[in-house]
Design an enzyme around this catalytic site. Structure first.
Site, PDB file in Angstrom:
ATOM      1  CE  LYS A  33      44.109  33.772  41.063  1.00  0.00           C
ATOM      2  NZ  LYS A  33      43.964  34.058  39.715  1.00  0.00           N
ATOM      3  N   GLY A  34      43.096  35.953  46.212  1.00  0.00           N
ATOM      4  CA  GLY A  34      41.636  35.329  46.527  1.00  0.00           C
ATOM      5  C   GLY A  34      40.620  35.891  45.625  1.00  0.00           C
ATOM      6  CG  PHE A  36      37.321  40.518  47.257  1.00  0.00           C
ATOM      7  CD1 PHE A  36      37.931  41.471  48.268  1.00  0.00           C
ATOM      8  CD2 PHE A  36      36.379  39.300  47.843  1.00  0.00           C
ATOM      9  CE1 PHE A  36      37.597  41.247  49.519  1.00  0.00           C
ATOM     10  CE2 PHE A  36      36.402  39.142  48.945  1.00  0.00           C
ATOM     11  CZ  PHE A  36      36.985  40.123  49.916  1.00  0.00           C
ATOM     12  N   GLY A  37      40.938  39.638  46.384  1.00  0.00           N
ATOM     13  CA  GLY A  37      42.295  40.162  47.046  1.00  0.00           C
ATOM     14  C   GLY A  37      43.587  39.432  46.524  1.00  0.00           C
ATOM     15  CE  LYS A  38      45.237  39.948  41.287  1.00  0.00           C
ATOM     16  NZ  LYS A  38      45.814  40.329  40.104  1.00  0.00           N
ATOM     17  CB  VAL A  39      48.911  37.750  49.422  1.00  0.00           C
ATOM     18  CG1 VAL A  39      50.119  38.010  50.569  1.00  0.00           C
ATOM     19  CG2 VAL A  39      47.448  37.616  50.036  1.00  0.00           C
ATOM     20  CE  LYS A  71      42.689  39.569  51.990  1.00  0.00           C
ATOM     21  NZ  LYS A  71      41.850  38.852  53.127  1.00  0.00           N
ATOM     22  CG  ASP A  82      38.550  29.053  56.639  1.00  0.00           C
ATOM     23  OD1 ASP A  82      38.265  27.511  56.302  1.00  0.00           O
ATOM     24  OD2 ASP A  82      39.063  29.629  55.560  1.00  0.00           O
TER      25      ASP A  82
END
Length: 376
Positions: free
Chosen positions: A31-32, A34-37, A52, A146
């Protein structure tokens, strides 16, 4: 950076636009902000992917829609053995979805946290593979921005870069990725970064540290790897190794067969454990227990929302609603399988046309007339 074999099988015959219903949700793996995997399986082909998904409302509220759209636009034009390649994008009223290659070996950060010791030969091989990926991105005028262990994923063969692509920026250029490559290689070898800093360290202190603090190179490391790291970690970007050709000119890498590296024919020095999923298991627990809108219940939730005349109990102001409608309208739908099939069909048609034209020319040049039809 090698690709999982599941995403290299033959193209599906069903190349219609895909949506959420085409996939079976297996488990959450990351997860990030505002997003998940999660891991998914495409129902028709049985291929496994990583999916994602990003909540539209959160993206709008955090002004991240532009970045998501840029990522979609860039990734659809990229395909390389050492990148996590993009396969599908689609949306529903809640989320935006991106389906990419699945690599079950975990990221290098995870393995560092598991106290894995990476040998010099393994790190040397990783540097070569990542350098080939950076060379490909440079030819596309893309800066990754990154490069770090967190964004280098493993399958059973090798690492692979994931996400965070960016175009050229006036304040820095491609050399920034090679600096990050040096930082990553150093950390893999030593288990810690060459510079000790915190997230809240002021920028001016960071810059001063780069000039005043010199990385420590243990005596056990070979002269070759020390020379490589020093040239990657050169503070002066003009003197830093910052392209593939400069890296290939190093004596330390004179024994590397770059074609063999690109074709992934070199046995990996480190193999992730195939008997387990190499990621933090708490992601799955959070999705099942703490998530208020779990992905596996999406279909029922959206059906109930439709029955309730589109109200989800969370009123939105007019401006937010307009931006959500804009996301719905401008979202980029992508299907690599369909694009490949279209390209193959076009190439086949062109080839058939060329062969027919050549046959006619050959017949005319040789004064050959068609054979008469014979009746029995």
């Amino acid at each position: 950076m090698g690709l999982g074999q599941s995403s290299r099988t033959s193209v599906s015959e069903d190349t219609a636009e895909v949506n959420f219903d085409h996939f079976q949700i297996l488990r959450a793996i990351g997860k990030g902000s505002f997003g998940k995997v999660c891991i998914v399986q495409k129902k028709d082909t049985k291929k496994m992917y990583a999916m994602k998904y990003m909540n539209k409302l959160k993206c709008v509220e955090r002004n991240e829609v532009r970045n998501v759209f840029k990522e979609l636009q860039i990734m659809q034009n990229l395909e390389h053995p050492f990148l996590v390649n993009f396969w599908y994008s689609f949306q529903d009223e809640e989320d935006m979805f991106m389906v990419v290659d699945l690599l079950l070996g975990g990221d290098l950060r995870y393995h560092l946290q598991q106290n894995v010791h990476f040998t010099e030969s393994t790190v040397k091989h990783y540097v070569c593979e990542i350098a080939l990926a950076l060379h490909y991105l440079r030819n596309k005028c893309i800066i990754h921005r990154d490069i770090k262990p967190d964004n280098i994923l493993l399958d059973e063969y090798a690492p692979e870069l994931f996400q965070q692509f960016e175009g050229t920026h006036p304040e820095y250029s491609f050399a920034v990725d090679w600096w990050s490559l040096g930082i990553t290689a150093y950390e893999l070898l030593r288990g810690q970064r060459p510079y000790i800093m915190r997230a809240n360290t002021p920028a001016n202190e960071i810059l001063q540290a780069f000039h005043k603090v010199h990385p420590c190179y243990p005596a056990a490391w070979s002269p070759g790897i020390k020379s490589l790291l020093r040239q990657l970690l050169c503070v002066d970007a003009q003197k830093r190794i910052s392209c593939l050709s400069e890296l290939q000119d190093m004596d330390y890498l004179s024994d590397v067969n770059w074609d063999t590296v690109l074709s992934k024919q070199i046995p990996p020095g480190f193999l992730p454990n195939r008997r387990r999923l190499n990621c933090d298991p708490t992601f799955e627990l959070e999705e099942m227990i703490l998530e208020s809108k779990p992905l596996h219940k999406k279909k029922k939730r959206l059906a109930r929302k439709t029955r309730e005349n589109g109200s989800d109990g969370s009123p939105q102001n007019g401006k937010i609603q307009q931006r959500l409608e804009s996301v719905q309208r401008d979202f980029l739908v992508f299907n690599r399988e369909k694009s490949r099939k279209t390209k193959v069909d076009a190439n086949t048609n062109n080839l058939n046309t060329e062969e027919t034209h050549k046959a006619i020319q050959d017949g005319q040049n040789n004064n050959i007339s068609p054979s008469p039809c014979l009746s029995g």
